[in-house]
Design an enzyme around this catalytic site. Structure first.
Site, mmCIF file in Angstrom:
data_model
loop_
_atom_site.group_PDB
_atom_site.id
_atom_site.type_symbol
_atom_site.label_atom_id
_atom_site.label_comp_id
_atom_site.label_asym_id
_atom_site.label_seq_id
_atom_site.Cartn_x
_atom_site.Cartn_y
_atom_site.Cartn_z
ATOM 1 N N TYR A 101 -5.984 7.308 -9.533
ATOM 2 C CA TYR A 101 -6.123 6.726 -10.866
ATOM 3 C C TYR A 101 -6.490 7.815 -11.877
ATOM 4 O O TYR A 101 -5.921 7.884 -12.962
ATOM 5 C CB TYR A 101 -7.194 5.628 -10.858
ATOM 6 C CG TYR A 101 -6.821 4.436 -10.002
ATOM 7 C CD1 TYR A 101 -5.985 3.444 -10.489
ATOM 8 C CD2 TYR A 101 -7.304 4.309 -8.702
ATOM 9 C CE1 TYR A 101 -5.633 2.348 -9.706
ATOM 10 C CE2 TYR A 101 -6.964 3.216 -7.918
ATOM 11 C CZ TYR A 101 -6.124 2.244 -8.425
ATOM 12 O OH TYR A 101 -5.775 1.172 -7.648
ATOM 13 N N ASN A 124 0.851 -4.190 -14.678
ATOM 14 C CA ASN A 124 2.166 -3.560 -14.749
ATOM 15 C C ASN A 124 3.246 -4.642 -14.703
ATOM 16 O O ASN A 124 3.356 -5.355 -13.704
ATOM 17 C CB ASN A 124 2.332 -2.585 -13.575
ATOM 18 C CG ASN A 124 3.707 -1.964 -13.484
ATOM 19 O OD1 ASN A 124 4.526 -2.061 -14.387
ATOM 20 N ND2 ASN A 124 3.975 -1.314 -12.363
ATOM 21 N N CYS A 132 3.478 1.146 -9.327
ATOM 22 C CA CYS A 132 2.021 1.093 -9.313
ATOM 23 C C CYS A 132 1.459 1.162 -7.892
ATOM 24 O O CYS A 132 0.291 1.519 -7.707
ATOM 25 C CB CYS A 132 1.508 -0.134 -10.051
ATOM 26 S SG CYS A 132 2.266 -1.680 -9.566
ATOM 27 N N HIS A 133 2.293 0.879 -6.894
ATOM 28 C CA HIS A 133 1.823 1.002 -5.503
ATOM 29 C C HIS A 133 1.548 2.459 -5.139
ATOM 30 O O HIS A 133 0.856 2.728 -4.169
ATOM 31 C CB HIS A 133 2.838 0.382 -4.535
ATOM 32 C CG HIS A 133 4.178 1.026 -4.545
ATOM 33 N ND1 HIS A 133 5.145 0.725 -5.492
ATOM 34 C CD2 HIS A 133 4.727 1.965 -3.740
ATOM 35 C CE1 HIS A 133 6.231 1.447 -5.255
ATOM 36 N NE2 HIS A 133 6.001 2.213 -4.192
ATOM 37 N N GLU A 160 7.897 4.220 2.209
ATOM 38 C CA GLU A 160 8.276 5.457 1.518
ATOM 39 C C GLU A 160 7.863 6.714 2.288
ATOM 40 O O GLU A 160 8.183 7.821 1.874
ATOM 41 C CB GLU A 160 7.658 5.486 0.119
ATOM 42 C CG GLU A 160 8.232 4.433 -0.804
ATOM 43 C CD GLU A 160 7.724 4.525 -2.225
ATOM 44 O OE1 GLU A 160 6.979 5.486 -2.558
ATOM 45 O OE2 GLU A 160 8.077 3.648 -3.029
#
Length: 170
Positions: A101, A124, A132-133, A160
């Site tokens: 963050y 978001n 945002c993940h 990912e």
């Protein structure tokens, strides 16, 4: 200017996902069904599968593991100020990586503190495409308001390759 929105509902491994596309681009997305999103946007709805086809194809390719960079145009017009700057910076965070963050606050050049970044992530309007993940706490995953919460975030980061699969993922 912005007068209509077309919707597409896409089944994904992390639950049903809705895409909302204006004449300009993807304006909103999220878990669940179309009616709550349509009501929130307040735009005239059109049934135009051609308008949503590219975004649907990219989302399907992402979940198939074949897409790492979304090229779907984003319609940023419902956002402004620091929120817009933070989300546009987030949009550039690469697949398979994560930022804290605080790092996102610094990268965006905004005066928003890390706690404020968390609030922006929670609101978001375009999750997954504006990833945002990929924003984590300095001491762990942090929160996530989409899908099934932190478990959805964990699934996306594992998908990912940022997180290693656990025995529960097999």
């Amino acid at each position: 200017m912005m007068t209509t929105v077309a919707f597409a509902e896409v089944p994904t491994p992390v639950g049903p996902f809705v895409l909302a596309v204006t004449e300009v681009g993807l304006i909103a997305s999220g878990w669940g069904s179309r009616p709550p999103l349509a009501e929130r946007l307040g735009l005239a709805e059109v049934h135009d599968s051609d308008r949503t086809a590219f975004a649907v194809a990219e989302l399907n390719a992402y979940f198939a593991g074949d897409l790492k960079v979304f090229k779907t145009p984003v319609d940023w017009r419902l956002m402004g100020g620091s929120r817009l700057r933070v989300l546009q910076t987030l949009h550039q965070v690469p697949y398979g990586t994560a930022v804290t963050y605080g790092e996102l606050a610094t990268r965006s050049g905004s005066s928003v503190p890390a706690r404020g970044i968390g609030s922006i992530m929670g609101s978001n309007p375009i999750p997954i495409v504006v990833p945002c993940h990929r924003v984590i706490a300095g001491n762990g995953l942090g929160g996530f308001s989409g899908g099934e919460g932190v478990e959805t975030k964990r699934w996306l980061l594992t998908h990912e390759g940022y997180l290693q699969p656990t025995l529960l993922d097999f």
